[in-house]
Design a protein around this motif. Structure first.
Motif, mmCIF file in Angstrom:
data_model
loop_
_atom_site.group_PDB
_atom_site.id
_atom_site.type_symbol
_atom_site.label_atom_id
_atom_site.label_comp_id
_atom_site.label_asym_id
_atom_site.label_seq_id
_atom_site.Cartn_x
_atom_site.Cartn_y
_atom_site.Cartn_z
ATOM 1 N N LEU A 149 0.845 -1.193 0.000
ATOM 2 C CA LEU A 149 0.000 0.000 0.000
ATOM 3 C C LEU A 149 0.878 1.240 0.000
ATOM 4 O O LEU A 149 1.848 1.328 0.757
ATOM 5 C CB LEU A 149 -0.896 -0.015 1.243
ATOM 6 C CG LEU A 149 -1.847 1.161 1.449
ATOM 7 C CD1 LEU A 149 -2.821 1.296 0.282
ATOM 8 C CD2 LEU A 149 -2.615 0.987 2.749
ATOM 9 N N ASP A 150 0.529 2.204 -0.829
ATOM 10 C CA ASP A 150 1.239 3.482 -0.921
ATOM 11 C C ASP A 150 1.031 4.280 0.358
ATOM 12 O O ASP A 150 -0.092 4.397 0.849
ATOM 13 C CB ASP A 150 0.693 4.248 -2.125
ATOM 14 C CG ASP A 150 1.528 5.446 -2.502
ATOM 15 O OD1 ASP A 150 1.782 6.298 -1.623
ATOM 16 O OD2 ASP A 150 1.912 5.534 -3.676
ATOM 17 N N LYS A 151 2.104 4.834 0.902
ATOM 18 C CA LYS A 151 2.021 5.625 2.135
ATOM 19 C C LYS A 151 1.135 6.851 1.980
ATOM 20 O O LYS A 151 0.617 7.368 2.957
ATOM 21 C CB LYS A 151 3.419 6.069 2.571
ATOM 22 C CG LYS A 151 4.266 4.959 3.107
ATOM 23 C CD LYS A 151 5.629 5.477 3.522
ATOM 24 C CE LYS A 151 6.489 4.347 4.049
ATOM 25 N NZ LYS A 151 7.819 4.816 4.460
ATOM 26 N N GLN B 85 -6.250 -2.116 5.759
ATOM 27 C CA GLN B 85 -5.728 -2.626 7.031
ATOM 28 C C GLN B 85 -6.719 -3.585 7.672
ATOM 29 O O GLN B 85 -6.341 -4.662 8.128
ATOM 30 C CB GLN B 85 -5.454 -1.467 8.003
ATOM 31 C CG GLN B 85 -4.190 -0.712 7.707
ATOM 32 C CD GLN B 85 -4.039 0.473 8.645
ATOM 33 O OE1 GLN B 85 -4.938 1.304 8.760
ATOM 34 N NE2 GLN B 85 -2.904 0.556 9.291
ATOM 35 N N ASP C 14 7.800 -0.712 6.051
ATOM 36 C CA ASP C 14 6.981 -0.440 7.227
ATOM 37 C C ASP C 14 5.758 -1.345 7.252
ATOM 38 O O ASP C 14 5.117 -1.554 6.230
ATOM 39 C CB ASP C 14 6.485 1.013 7.229
ATOM 40 C CG ASP C 14 7.618 2.011 7.350
ATOM 41 O OD1 ASP C 14 8.653 1.655 7.936
ATOM 42 O OD2 ASP C 14 7.451 3.140 6.875
ATOM 43 N N TYR D 136 2.245 -4.240 3.750
ATOM 44 C CA TYR D 136 3.447 -3.415 3.857
ATOM 45 C C TYR D 136 3.215 -2.093 3.149
ATOM 46 O O TYR D 136 2.534 -2.032 2.125
ATOM 47 C CB TYR D 136 4.653 -4.129 3.237
ATOM 48 C CG TYR D 136 5.079 -5.339 4.007
ATOM 49 C CD1 TYR D 136 5.924 -5.221 5.103
ATOM 50 C CD2 TYR D 136 4.622 -6.606 3.658
ATOM 51 C CE1 TYR D 136 6.306 -6.332 5.833
ATOM 52 C CE2 TYR D 136 4.999 -7.722 4.378
ATOM 53 C CZ TYR D 136 5.840 -7.575 5.464
ATOM 54 O OH TYR D 136 6.216 -8.677 6.184
ATOM 55 N N TYR D 137 3.804 -1.038 3.709
ATOM 56 C CA TYR D 137 3.704 0.303 3.130
ATOM 57 C C TYR D 137 4.947 0.593 2.306
ATOM 58 O O TYR D 137 6.061 0.302 2.730
ATOM 59 C CB TYR D 137 3.546 1.349 4.230
ATOM 60 C CG TYR D 137 2.198 1.266 4.891
ATOM 61 C CD1 TYR D 137 1.970 0.391 5.951
ATOM 62 C CD2 TYR D 137 1.139 2.027 4.424
ATOM 63 C CE1 TYR D 137 0.719 0.287 6.530
ATOM 64 C CE2 TYR D 137 -0.108 1.929 5.007
ATOM 65 C CZ TYR D 137 -0.305 1.064 6.052
ATOM 66 O OH TYR D 137 -1.549 0.957 6.618
ATOM 67 N N GLU E 287 5.746 6.825 -1.532
ATOM 68 C CA GLU E 287 4.800 7.476 -2.431
ATOM 69 C C GLU E 287 5.117 7.205 -3.889
ATOM 70 O O GLU E 287 6.267 7.252 -4.302
ATOM 71 C CB GLU E 287 4.856 8.998 -2.229
ATOM 72 C CG GLU E 287 3.886 9.505 -1.220
ATOM 73 C CD GLU E 287 3.895 11.014 -1.168
ATOM 74 O OE1 GLU E 287 3.630 11.653 -2.200
ATOM 75 O OE2 GLU E 287 4.165 11.530 -0.081
ATOM 76 N N LYS F 30 -6.492 3.353 3.521
ATOM 77 C CA LYS F 30 -5.618 2.681 4.488
ATOM 78 C C LYS F 30 -6.442 1.837 5.458
ATOM 79 O O LYS F 30 -6.118 0.675 5.718
ATOM 80 C CB LYS F 30 -4.793 3.701 5.271
ATOM 81 C CG LYS F 30 -3.707 4.360 4.473
ATOM 82 C CD LYS F 30 -3.009 5.419 5.324
ATOM 83 C CE LYS F 30 -2.082 6.267 4.488
ATOM 84 N NZ LYS F 30 -1.513 7.385 5.239
ATOM 85 N N PRO G 82 1.090 2.045 9.609
ATOM 86 C CA PRO G 82 0.774 3.192 8.768
ATOM 87 C C PRO G 82 1.767 4.313 9.035
ATOM 88 O O PRO G 82 2.257 4.456 10.157
ATOM 89 C CB PRO G 82 -0.637 3.596 9.175
ATOM 90 C CG PRO G 82 -0.971 2.801 10.365
ATOM 91 C CD PRO G 82 0.022 1.696 10.506
ATOM 92 N N PRO G 83 2.088 5.097 8.020
ATOM 93 C CA PRO G 83 3.092 6.146 8.175
ATOM 94 C C PRO G 83 2.730 7.191 9.217
ATOM 95 O O PRO G 83 3.604 7.842 9.759
ATOM 96 C CB PRO G 83 3.199 6.766 6.786
ATOM 97 C CG PRO G 83 2.025 6.273 6.028
ATOM 98 C CD PRO G 83 1.534 5.032 6.687
#
Length: 117
Positions: free
Chosen positions: A40-42, A53, A103, A64-65, A68, A49, A106-107
């Motif tokens: 997934l893109d941050k 999730q 990561d 995983y993140y 961008e 998200k 989540p960011p």
């Protein structure tokens, strides 16, 4: 760099037709219990998200993140925030080997401890 390798593997999976690109196709693969890994893109929206999730937690799929625009660049498709790799795919296994540097939170998670998968 880990994400350069992952970008290349996403591109390879696309050429093989072994990846779902976009939020809804990713959710469909997860819900059908066929997803082995989700990236997934941050910069994805909070709604995206949360949806991914929750689905990944419920169906026990690793999430995983990535940085961008990595998914957009790797897929060549605009506004794509998520990719899912189906089970039994050798590419997803390679990404999982590299995933230790990505990561799993989540960011914007408010934590001092960084958890890596």
């Amino acid at each position: 760099m880990i994400e350069d390798k992952i970008s290349g593997l996403i591109g390879l999976a696309l050429r093989q037709g072994a990846v779902s690109v976009g939020t809804n196709p990713t959710l469909d693969l997860i819900r059908k219990k066929k997803a082995e890994l989700v990236l997934l893109d941050k910069s994805a929206s909070e709604n995206t998200k949360k949806r991914l999730q929750n689905a990944c937690e419920h169906y026990e799929v690793p999430l995983y993140y990535v940085n961008e625009s990595l998914i957009e660049k790797a897929s060549g498709k605009v506004n794509r925030m998520a990719v899912a790799f189906p089970k039994g795919n050798g590419i997803s296994k390679e990404i999982l080997k590299l995933a230790g540097g990505l990561d799993t939170l989540p960011p914007d998670a408010n934590t001092e401890v960084q958890i890596n998968g």
